[in-house]
Design a protein around this motif. Structure first.
Motif, PDB file in Angstrom:
ATOM      1  N   THR A  35      11.520  51.950  59.459  1.00 28.34           N
ATOM      2  CA  THR A  35      11.437  53.332  58.997  1.00 28.34           C
ATOM      3  C   THR A  35      11.724  53.360  57.498  1.00 28.34           C
ATOM      4  O   THR A  35      12.033  52.328  56.888  1.00 28.34           O
ATOM      5  CB  THR A  35      12.440  54.231  59.730  1.00 28.34           C
ATOM      6  OG1 THR A  35      13.778  53.841  59.344  1.00 28.34           O
ATOM      7  CG2 THR A  35      12.288  54.116  61.249  1.00 28.34           C
ATOM      8  N   CYS A  36      11.656  54.549  56.922  1.00 36.03           N
ATOM      9  CA  CYS A  36      11.973  54.679  55.499  1.00 36.03           C
ATOM     10  C   CYS A  36      13.459  54.506  55.226  1.00 36.03           C
ATOM     11  O   CYS A  36      13.873  54.431  54.064  1.00 36.03           O
ATOM     12  CB  CYS A  36      11.497  56.035  54.982  1.00 36.03           C
ATOM     13  SG  CYS A  36       9.703  56.187  54.905  1.00 36.03           S
ATOM     14  N   GLU A  37      14.259  54.462  56.290  1.00 36.46           N
ATOM     15  CA  GLU A  37      15.687  54.186  56.124  1.00 36.46           C
ATOM     16  C   GLU A  37      15.935  52.698  55.962  1.00 36.46           C
ATOM     17  O   GLU A  37      16.797  52.274  55.184  1.00 36.46           O
ATOM     18  CB  GLU A  37      16.453  54.723  57.330  1.00 36.46           C
ATOM     19  CG  GLU A  37      17.965  54.649  57.181  1.00 36.46           C
ATOM     20  CD  GLU A  37      18.682  55.309  58.338  1.00 36.46           C
ATOM     21  OE1 GLU A  37      19.873  55.639  58.167  1.00 36.46           O
ATOM     22  OE2 GLU A  37      18.066  55.477  59.410  1.00 36.46           O
ATOM     23  N   THR A  38      15.154  51.873  56.671  1.00 39.73           N
ATOM     24  CA  THR A  38      15.314  50.418  56.574  1.00 39.73           C
ATOM     25  C   THR A  38      14.445  49.822  55.479  1.00 39.73           C
ATOM     26  O   THR A  38      14.799  48.809  54.878  1.00 39.73           O
ATOM     27  CB  THR A  38      14.960  49.755  57.918  1.00 39.73           C
ATOM     28  OG1 THR A  38      13.618  50.123  58.286  1.00 39.73           O
ATOM     29  CG2 THR A  38      15.908  50.219  59.007  1.00 39.73           C
ATOM     30  N   LEU A  39      13.270  50.423  55.232  1.00 36.64           N
ATOM     31  CA  LEU A  39      12.369  49.961  54.176  1.00 36.64           C
ATOM     32  C   LEU A  39      11.945  51.199  53.390  1.00 36.64           C
ATOM     33  O   LEU A  39      11.087  51.954  53.821  1.00 36.64           O
ATOM     34  CB  LEU A  39      11.150  49.261  54.778  1.00 36.64           C
ATOM     35  CG  LEU A  39      10.207  48.533  53.824  1.00 36.64           C
ATOM     36  CD1 LEU A  39      10.951  47.470  53.044  1.00 36.64           C
ATOM     37  CD2 LEU A  39       9.041  47.914  54.586  1.00 36.64           C
ATOM     38  N   PRO A  40      12.556  51.455  52.234  1.00 39.38           N
ATOM     39  CA  PRO A  40      12.361  52.724  51.516  1.00 39.38           C
ATOM     40  C   PRO A  40      10.891  53.037  51.247  1.00 39.38           C
ATOM     41  O   PRO A  40      10.065  52.150  51.035  1.00 39.38           O
ATOM     42  CB  PRO A  40      13.129  52.508  50.208  1.00 39.38           C
ATOM     43  CG  PRO A  40      14.167  51.481  50.543  1.00 39.38           C
ATOM     44  CD  PRO A  40      13.525  50.581  51.549  1.00 39.38           C
TER      45      PRO A  40
END
Length: 376
Positions: free
Chosen positions: A287-292
């Motif tokens: 997700t954008c939390e793990t891969l910005p």
């Protein structure tokens, strides 16, 4: 407009090179059957040759039209890929009635007249895809329960706070992950009252220069494929909206300003279900939390163009899996070979001296009658 909703537009329709020949009719759309235009009257679809004055020969086949324009429900409409699909003509009938014609279309643009799929008239695209909100890992909602002394007392709050958009430049465009939410409203029913706020996550893509509908499809597909890869399942397009370039938004005599938003109706590889439950967050690869967002978009745009053939094969296993496992296996192996070639990897995945003992060990578990064929 959600692509899984139905729609109907009644108005007048004409061919771009015959603007004075307007035919009344109704355009209908369903996600199952696509776009169908029913005309009270006809466009000439017969293929004919004038042999001599007053003598016309009609040939087999039918004409098709790349573009049909219309005006319905106070909106301009453009239809692409139009094919006649039946109709009724009257010849020598006792009671003369209007002819009827049905035309199917591949794409509908609600809100603009465009001369073709390659006409450069759009400045931005907005697309919403299945599970995009989960992948974006942000929300406008916050909830709190009242629990004095550790016991819930029935009190609580649900608050809405706008989320700052995430922006990054890649592939000659600006990609923006944004939210759009409604104002709070209450749905009062006989059996109870429900308070609601609807939040939608979408990606806005703004190109440095105007682009065409064909390019808009490619941009939407880029986002759709990324979410399919991240969730390891087919990602449907829920809706797609385009914005006309400023030079095309001019006041018209009939109204002060033309709507600049264009709703798109088309058939992506999968139509999204806007009312379906989302995937559980722990089932998403990244997700954008793990891969910005600002990191994954530039990398994805580069890979999406460089390895398009391999990605099509890989994602094809998600969008249109074969009924037999052998076909899926062949597709996976072919994708691996194309990916290996696309990445310009010259060295084998493991040294030959390591692979040979491993191969021999695997062959010992193969039945003897099949060992020669598999080991060849």
């Amino acid at each position: 407009m959600n692509l899984d909703d139905d729609g109907e537009w009644a108005g007048e329709w004409w061919l771009p090179d015959e603007p004075d020949h307007k035919v009344p009719g109704t355009l209908r759309y369903t996600s199952a059957d696509g776009l169908a235009l029913t005309l009270i009257g006809t466009f000439e679809d017969r293929i004919s040759t004038t042999i001599s004055p007053g003598v016309v020969a009609f040939h087999e086949g039918r004409r098709t039209w790349e573009v049909i324009h219309g005006a319905a429900e106070q909106r301009e409409i453009t239809l692409f890929g139009c094919v006649p699909n039946g109709g009724k003509r009257t010849y020598g009938a006792r009671v003369q009635t209007p002819d009827k014609q049905t035309i199917t279309s591949i794409t509908g643009l609600i809100g603009a007249h465009v001369s073709g799929e390659d006409e450069v008239v759009f400045s931005a695209a907005e697309v919403s895809v299945d599970n995009l909100g989960v992948w974006g890992a942000t929300s406008v909602f916050e909830g709190f329960w009242g629990a004095p002394r550790g016991r819930p007392d029935g009190s609580g709050t649900i608050s809405v706070k706008p989320v700052e958009a995430q922006t990054v430049k890649a592939d000659g465009a600006e990609f923006i992950l944004a939210h759009r939410h409604t104002l709070p409203f209450f749905d009062q029913r006989q059996g109870g009252t429900t308070g609601r706020v609807r939040d939608t996550t979408f990606v806005r893509i703004v190109r440095e220069t105007p682009f065409s509908w064909r390019e808009a499809m490619r941009l939407a597909r880029t986002v759709q494929d990324l979410i399919a890869l991240a969730t390891h399942r087919a990602a449907g397009v829920i809706w797609l909206r385009l914005r006309l370039a400023e030079g095309d938004v001019e006041p018209e005599p009939t109204r002060p300003q033309r709507e600049s938003n264009v709703e798109v109706i088309y058939s992506p590889s999968k139509v999204g279900d806007h009312d379906a439950k989302v995937i559980e967050p722990h089932r998403v690869f990244f997700t954008c939390e793990t891969l910005p967002f600002e990191e994954v978009i530039p990398r994805w745009c580069k890979v999406h163009e460089q390895l398009q053939s391999a990605l099509n094969m890989i994602l094809g296993l998600r969008y249109a899996p074969a009924e037999y496992i052998e076909n899926n296996l062949l597709t996976a192996v072919g994708a691996a070979e194309v990916l290996h070639r696309g990445l310009d990897i010259e060295e084998p995945p493991m040294p030959r001296e390591e692979f040979k003992p491993m191969r021999e060990a695997m062959l010992t578990h193969v039945p003897e009658q099949h060992r020669e064929r598999i080991g060849a």
